[in-house]
Design a protein around this motif. Sequence first.
Motif, short mmCIF file in Angstrom:
data_model
loop_
_atom_site.label_atom_id
_atom_site.label_comp_id
_atom_site.label_asym_id
_atom_site.label_seq_id
_atom_site.Cartn_x
_atom_site.Cartn_y
_atom_site.Cartn_z
N GLU A 1 0.64 -1.12 0.03
CA GLU A 1 0.08 0.14 -0.16
C GLU A 1 0.78 1.42 0.25
N VAL A 2 0.64 2.30 -0.94
CA VAL A 2 1.25 3.32 -0.86
C VAL A 2 0.84 4.34 -0.02
N CYS A 3 1.41 4.63 1.01
CA CYS A 3 1.10 5.50 1.96
C CYS A 3 1.81 7.16 1.79
N ASN A 4 1.24 7.84 2.44
CA ASN A 4 1.80 9.47 2.59
C ASN A 4 2.82 9.36 3.49
N ARG A 5 3.76 10.66 3.18
CA ARG A 5 4.84 10.89 4.09
C ARG A 5 4.57 11.01 5.28
N TYR A 6 3.50 11.39 5.95
CA TYR A 6 3.15 11.40 7.20
C TYR A 6 2.93 10.09 8.06
N GLU A 7 2.83 9.17 7.42
CA GLU A 7 2.81 7.41 7.66
C GLU A 7 3.68 6.59 7.48
N THR A 8 4.82 7.02 6.58
CA THR A 8 5.94 6.19 6.17
C THR A 8 6.70 7.05 5.49
N ASN A 9 7.99 6.44 5.60
CA ASN A 9 9.07 7.11 4.82
C ASN A 9 9.82 6.03 3.91
N VAL A 10 9.00 5.02 3.44
CA VAL A 10 9.41 3.93 2.71
C VAL A 10 9.04 4.06 1.34
N ILE A 11 7.53 4.00 1.04
CA ILE A 11 7.14 4.40 -0.42
C ILE A 11 5.99 5.36 -0.35
N ASN A 12 5.98 6.44 -1.21
CA ASN A 12 5.00 7.49 -1.00
C ASN A 12 4.43 7.66 -2.35
N THR A 13 4.88 7.02 -3.29
CA THR A 13 4.08 7.23 -4.50
C THR A 13 4.15 5.84 -5.52
N ALA A 14 3.36 5.69 -6.35
CA ALA A 14 3.31 4.53 -7.07
C ALA A 14 4.52 4.25 -7.69
N ALA A 15 5.34 5.25 -8.06
CA ALA A 15 6.89 4.90 -8.61
C ALA A 15 7.80 4.29 -7.44
N ASP A 16 7.47 4.72 -6.51
CA ASP A 16 8.24 4.14 -5.27
C ASP A 16 7.91 2.61 -5.32
N ALA A 17 6.55 2.60 -5.10
CA ALA A 17 6.21 1.09 -5.03
C ALA A 17 6.47 0.22 -5.95
N LEU A 18 6.53 0.63 -7.20
CA LEU A 18 7.01 -0.28 -8.26
C LEU A 18 8.48 -0.77 -8.02
N ARG A 19 9.33 0.27 -7.87
CA ARG A 19 10.72 0.17 -7.37
C ARG A 19 11.15 -0.82 -6.45
N LEU A 20 10.20 -0.78 -5.45
CA LEU A 20 10.39 -1.61 -4.25
C LEU A 20 10.00 -3.27 -4.78
N ALA A 21 8.75 -3.15 -5.41
CA ALA A 21 8.34 -4.47 -5.93
C ALA A 21 9.48 -5.15 -6.72
N ASP A 22 10.05 -4.15 -7.80
CA ASP A 22 10.77 -5.00 -8.62
C ASP A 22 12.24 -5.33 -7.92
N ASP A 23 12.42 -4.73 -6.59
CA ASP A 23 13.60 -5.21 -6.05
C ASP A 23 13.07 -6.43 -5.36
N ILE A 24 12.07 -6.74 -4.88
CA ILE A 24 11.52 -8.07 -4.09
C ILE A 24 11.55 -8.91 -5.19
N GLY A 25 11.03 -8.47 -6.31
CA GLY A 25 11.00 -9.62 -7.72
C GLY A 25 10.22 -10.92 -7.45
N ALA A 26 9.18 -10.69 -6.97
CA ALA A 26 8.02 -11.91 -6.75
C ALA A 26 6.98 -11.33 -7.28
N ASP A 27 6.31 -12.40 -8.30
CA ASP A 27 5.25 -12.17 -9.03
C ASP A 27 4.04 -11.88 -8.12
N ASN A 28 3.92 -12.48 -7.00
CA ASN A 28 2.89 -12.38 -6.08
C ASN A 28 2.93 -11.03 -5.42
N VAL A 29 3.55 -10.26 -5.71
CA VAL A 29 3.56 -8.81 -4.98
C VAL A 29 3.01 -7.84 -5.82
N VAL A 30 1.81 -7.24 -5.41
CA VAL A 30 1.28 -6.30 -6.28
C VAL A 30 1.17 -4.88 -5.50
#
Length: 289
Positions: free
Chosen positions: A149-178
């Motif tokens: 889940e892409v959450c705002n800057r006041y709730e996390t510092n890990v992923i805040n945008t769809a682009a952030d989430a895609l980069r993290l999912a790519d690094d995890i590299g699993a087909d069952n991560v959406v």
Amino acid sequence: MSRNALGVHALVFAGGTSPAEMTSIIAETKAAGYDLLELSLHDSPALDVAAARAELEAAGLGIVCSRGLAFEADVSSDDPEVVARGARLLHDSLQITHDLGGSHFTGALYSALGKYGRPLSSAGRANVVSVLTDLAAEAAGKQMTLGLEVCNRYETNVINTAADALRLADDIGADNVVIHLDSYHMNIEEDDFSRPVRLVGDRLGYVHIGENHRGYLGSGHLDFTSFFHSLEDIGYAGPITFESFSSAVVSPTLSNDLAIWRNLWDDGPALARHAHAFLTDRLEANRVS
């Protein structure tokens, strides 16, 4: 009829997950016309998993579970002991989701839910990738998917945008991560409601619909027209879940984590019925346009 399963967050109806609360939550979810219930696992020690599963099955409802972590059990920490506690919490939550009959576990699985006082460190991000790679493998063994889940800057510092989430999912590299998009968070962090949806495309696995103030749908300023048009354009056929919070229904922990200080509504069942009609109308309008 919508091709998307429509869901509602349990905190629309009750703050905890005690047996009595679950009985009420499930009954109200069914009565409001929803297909599935989203249950936050922040109160999971109170949950009677077997009884809840039986009631969900009797009502013909699907179940999705969600959660964020705590600062003392944070997989984005630099401290190995803190990371290990977070990993155990994720493992336990995945198992609860499975035992409830669910196949999708989502949320801020990558960090504590709260305001950080510093940017994410490279070591912390590496810990997130390592833990979620292991969790994704465990989930795959149970035929389950994980949502980021892409959450705002006041709730996390890990992923805040769809682009952030895609980069993290790519690094995890699993087909069952959406990717899990949420209109409330997108309003804070994204440029608009169209480009992030198209950027994620067929990797979109779950959607939260919430107003900018998290109250009644249509009473705020969010551009739901472009958001729903974008979902239609990419052929999104996954769940769409209504999420709303008010100080009228208080979770022992999550309400504080999400800064739910205002009373935006008093009648959860009425709110849920309104949201179901709102979502159904928007989806039907897109289908025939």
